[in-house]
Motif scaffolding. Structure first.
Motif, PDB file in Angstrom:
ATOM      1  N   VAL A   1       0.851  -1.190   0.000  1.00  8.97           N
ATOM      2  CA  VAL A   1       0.000   0.000   0.000  1.00  8.97           C
ATOM      3  C   VAL A   1       0.885   1.236   0.000  1.00  8.97           C
ATOM      4  N   VAL A   2       0.728   2.091  -1.022  1.00 10.47           N
ATOM      5  CA  VAL A   2       1.477   3.342  -1.144  1.00 10.47           C
ATOM      6  C   VAL A   2       0.472   4.474  -1.361  1.00 10.47           C
ATOM      7  N   ASN A   3       0.456   5.428  -0.428  1.00  7.88           N
ATOM      8  CA  ASN A   3      -0.460   6.563  -0.518  1.00  7.88           C
ATOM      9  C   ASN A   3      -1.916   6.110  -0.662  1.00  7.88           C
ATOM     10  N   GLY A   4      -2.269   5.087   0.090  1.00  6.15           N
ATOM     11  CA  GLY A   4      -3.638   4.614   0.083  1.00  6.15           C
ATOM     12  C   GLY A   4      -4.011   3.737  -1.094  1.00  6.15           C
ATOM     13  N   GLN A   5      -3.053   3.456  -1.973  1.00  7.47           N
ATOM     14  CA  GLN A   5      -3.322   2.630  -3.142  1.00  7.47           C
ATOM     15  C   GLN A   5      -2.522   1.328  -3.072  1.00  7.47           C
ATOM     16  N   ILE A   6      -3.151   0.234  -3.523  1.00  7.15           N
ATOM     17  CA  ILE A   6      -2.446  -1.049  -3.584  1.00  7.15           C
ATOM     18  C   ILE A   6      -1.666  -1.092  -4.901  1.00  7.15           C
ATOM     19  N   VAL A   7      -0.352  -1.225  -4.791  1.00  9.96           N
ATOM     20  CA  VAL A   7       0.509  -1.245  -5.976  1.00  9.96           C
ATOM     21  C   VAL A   7       1.463  -2.432  -5.878  1.00  9.96           C
ATOM     22  N   ILE A   8       2.037  -2.787  -7.016  1.00 14.12           N
ATOM     23  CA  ILE A   8       3.027  -3.868  -7.064  1.00 14.12           C
ATOM     24  C   ILE A   8       4.423  -3.243  -7.047  1.00 14.12           C
ATOM     25  N   ARG A   9       5.229  -3.641  -6.081  1.00 15.87           N
ATOM     26  CA  ARG A   9       6.578  -3.089  -5.954  1.00 15.87           C
ATOM     27  C   ARG A   9       7.599  -4.225  -5.744  1.00 15.87           C
ATOM     28  N   PRO A  10       8.831  -4.023  -6.241  1.00 15.90           N
ATOM     29  CA  PRO A  10       9.894  -5.008  -5.984  1.00 15.90           C
ATOM     30  C   PRO A  10      10.396  -4.847  -4.543  1.00 15.90           C
ATOM     31  N   MET A  11      10.127  -5.819  -3.716  1.00 18.14           N
ATOM     32  CA  MET A  11      10.432  -5.708  -2.294  1.00 18.14           C
ATOM     33  C   MET A  11      11.506  -6.722  -1.878  1.00 18.14           C
ATOM     34  N   MET A  12      12.260  -6.354  -0.871  1.00 17.78           N
ATOM     35  CA  MET A  12      13.283  -7.243  -0.303  1.00 17.78           C
ATOM     36  C   MET A  12      13.176  -7.207   1.212  1.00 17.78           C
ATOM     37  N   TYR A  13      13.271  -8.385   1.828  1.00 19.37           N
ATOM     38  CA  TYR A  13      13.340  -8.450   3.287  1.00 19.37           C
ATOM     39  C   TYR A  13      14.784  -8.238   3.741  1.00 19.37           C
ATOM     40  N   LEU A  14      14.939  -7.439   4.795  1.00 19.45           N
ATOM     41  CA  LEU A  14      16.238  -7.220   5.432  1.00 19.45           C
ATOM     42  C   LEU A  14      16.207  -7.869   6.811  1.00 19.45           C
ATOM     43  N   ALA A  15      17.328  -8.463   7.213  1.00 18.00           N
ATOM     44  CA  ALA A  15      17.421  -9.075   8.543  1.00 18.00           C
ATOM     45  C   ALA A  15      18.710  -8.608   9.210  1.00 18.00           C
ATOM     46  N   LEU A  16      18.594  -8.112  10.418  1.00 20.86           N
ATOM     47  CA  LEU A  16      19.776  -7.726  11.195  1.00 20.86           C
ATOM     48  C   LEU A  16      19.845  -8.608  12.425  1.00 20.86           C
ATOM     49  N   SER A  17      20.827  -9.511  12.451  1.00 21.51           N
ATOM     50  CA  SER A  17      21.095 -10.300  13.654  1.00 21.51           C
ATOM     51  C   SER A  17      22.146  -9.565  14.469  1.00 21.51           C
ATOM     52  N   TYR A  18      21.948  -9.486  15.773  1.00 21.52           N
ATOM     53  CA  TYR A  18      22.854  -8.669  16.585  1.00 21.52           C
ATOM     54  C   TYR A  18      23.008  -9.270  17.975  1.00 21.52           C
ATOM     55  N   ASP A  19      24.076  -8.858  18.643  1.00 17.03           N
ATOM     56  CA  ASP A  19      24.377  -9.295  20.000  1.00 17.03           C
ATOM     57  C   ASP A  19      23.641  -8.372  20.962  1.00 17.03           C
ATOM     58  N   HIS A  20      22.623  -8.913  21.602  1.00 19.30           N
ATOM     59  CA  HIS A  20      21.775  -8.097  22.475  1.00 19.30           C
ATOM     60  C   HIS A  20      22.511  -7.647  23.729  1.00 19.30           C
ATOM     61  N   ARG A  21      23.675  -8.229  24.010  1.00 14.77           N
ATOM     62  CA  ARG A  21      24.460  -7.753  25.148  1.00 14.77           C
ATOM     63  C   ARG A  21      24.955  -6.335  24.919  1.00 14.77           C
TER      64      ARG A  21
END
Length: 417
Positions: free
Chosen positions: A369-389
């Motif tokens: 959803v972009v500006n209230g409209q459903i559109v098709i976009r090229p999307m990528m998932y990002l993952a950040l693994s980190y040391d919570h200490r």
């Protein structure tokens, strides 16, 4: 007079290695500094050069043996290659090592028993020999893309894919596989882990046992970067001599986010936190022996073009095993791109003593959803693994948001915003 070939100094704190492959067989002519063997260390493969010109003498160790720095592994006899026939009887000392390498491959073809060691452009490594047996490929028909024309495992896989009809040729395999076949035809094969794979396993498990690991996700719209790449890729390649990829954008965006969130670029040493005012980005690169992680030094001071050139060089040299030990050391933050293999989402493991790793994944069209409209976009998932200490959830989320903003609006990278 024979000259001894000894294991060279392999790097700081590295005292031993595993003999991965003999590149020269007894009786072969060798030139000064010509590689005669390949050693597998904890991080990379190292080639052992000949100290003199002459004829390859006896092998003192077998493939798979562990050797210490300074140990003698072979001899080089004086000559120019012509006395090869006269030298042939000499390897009586190595009667055990040489057949041990060649024997499993002999029945595969049933017609050319010597092919694995002498008839090809170069000797086949154990992993390549296993692939040849597995896919039923004739190594004489495979064009090698490795260093000095050597056949790699990828070459064998490609040849097998190009000739699906050749699959039935693998039928004789049970006769040569070092496994116990059941009456049903099922079988098992036990292969000793390489030193590199053992080290990878040890370090990854160590990271899980030591760090308080957590992974945070976000997604990013790749439209702007894809459009910029399509618009400028030809000019970019013409000017810089390298293709414009996505890693350059992500590396620059990550460097900017690391400046704003120094804890993501820090590490824990004992009871102290070490903050770095530079960004040495480790990039995960796939090689024949497994995943290696060379380091882009001072990536925060480099342009996108310089980063792309460095990554391209790492990728090429990882495939032919010519990465240097010092190029694998250090690193303050890691980027791993599983998307090139089709990964949709993952939880990468940090590379100690670093405190965070960014995982990139495949790009796919999704409804958003972009500006209230459903559109098709090229999307990528990002993952950040980190040391919570060391890194709080707020900092991890803020880092990913900063990265997302820079990728979705690449102008931010240009003006350092």
């Amino acid at each position: 007079m024979a000259t001894e070939v000894k294991v060279p100094v392999l790097g700081e704190s590295i005292t031993e290695a595993t003999l991965g492959e003999w590149l020269k067989q007894p009786g072969d002519a060798v030139a000064v500094d010509e590689p005669i063997a390949s050693l597998e260390t904890d991080k990379v493969s190292v080639e052992v050069p000949s100290p003199v010109a002459g004829v390859m003498g006896a092998h003192a160790v077998k493939v798979g043996d562990t050797v210490e720095v300074g140990a003698m592994i072979a001899t080089i006899d004086a000559g120019d290659g012509a006395p090869a026939a006269a030298t042939a009887p000499q390897p009586a000392v190595t009667a055990s090592p040489v057949p041990a390498e060649a024997a499993p491959s002999a029945p595969a073809g049933q017609q050319a028993p010597a092919a694995p060691s002498d008839n090809g452009p170069a000797a086949l490594s154990p992993s390549v020999r296993r692939a040849v047996l597995e896919f039923g490929v004739d190594p004489a028909t495979v064009k090698g893309t490795g260093k000095d024309g050597r056949i790699t495992k990828e070459d064998v896989t490609a040849a097998a894919s190009a000739k699906p009809a050749a699959a039935p040729a693998a039928a004789p395999e049970p006769a040569v596989a070092p496994s116990v076949a059941a009456a049903s035809g099922r079988k098992e094969e036990r292969v000793r882990m390489t030193r590199l794979r053992q080290t990878i396993a040890k370090r990854l498990k160590e990271a899980q046992n030591t760090a308080a690991m957590l992974t945070t996700f976000n997604d990013v719209d790749m439209t702007a970067v894809i459009e910029a790449r399509a618009k400028y890729k030809d000019l970019f390649e013409k000017k810089h001599g390298v293709r414009l990829g996505f890693m350059g954008f992500f590396a620059k965006a990550a460097c900017m986010a690391l400046k704003d969130l120094p804890s993501v670029n820090a590490s824990i040493e004992g009871d102290e936190i070490v903050y770095h005012d530079y960004a040495d980005i480790s990039v995960a690169v796939s090689g024949p022996g497994g995943l290696v992680v060379p380091v882009i030094r001072d990536a925060d001071q480099m342009s996108v073009a310089q980063i792309e050139k460095t990554i391209g060089d790492f990728g090429r040299r990882a495939k032919d095993g010519s990465l240097k030990m010092e190029e694998m050391k250090g690193g303050t933050f890691t980027i791993s791109n599983g998307g090139v293999f089709g990964s949709l989402m993952s939880t990468p493991i940090i590379n100690p003593p670093q405190s965070a790793v960014l995982g990139l994944h495949r790009i796919e069209d999704r409804a958003v959803v972009v500006n209230g409209q459903i559109v098709i976009r090229p999307m990528m998932y990002l993952a950040l693994s980190y040391d919570h200490r060391l890194i709080d959830g707020r900092e991890a989320v803020t880092f990913l948001v900063a990265l997302k903003n820079a990728i979705e609006d690449p102008t931010r990278i240009l003006i350092d915003l």
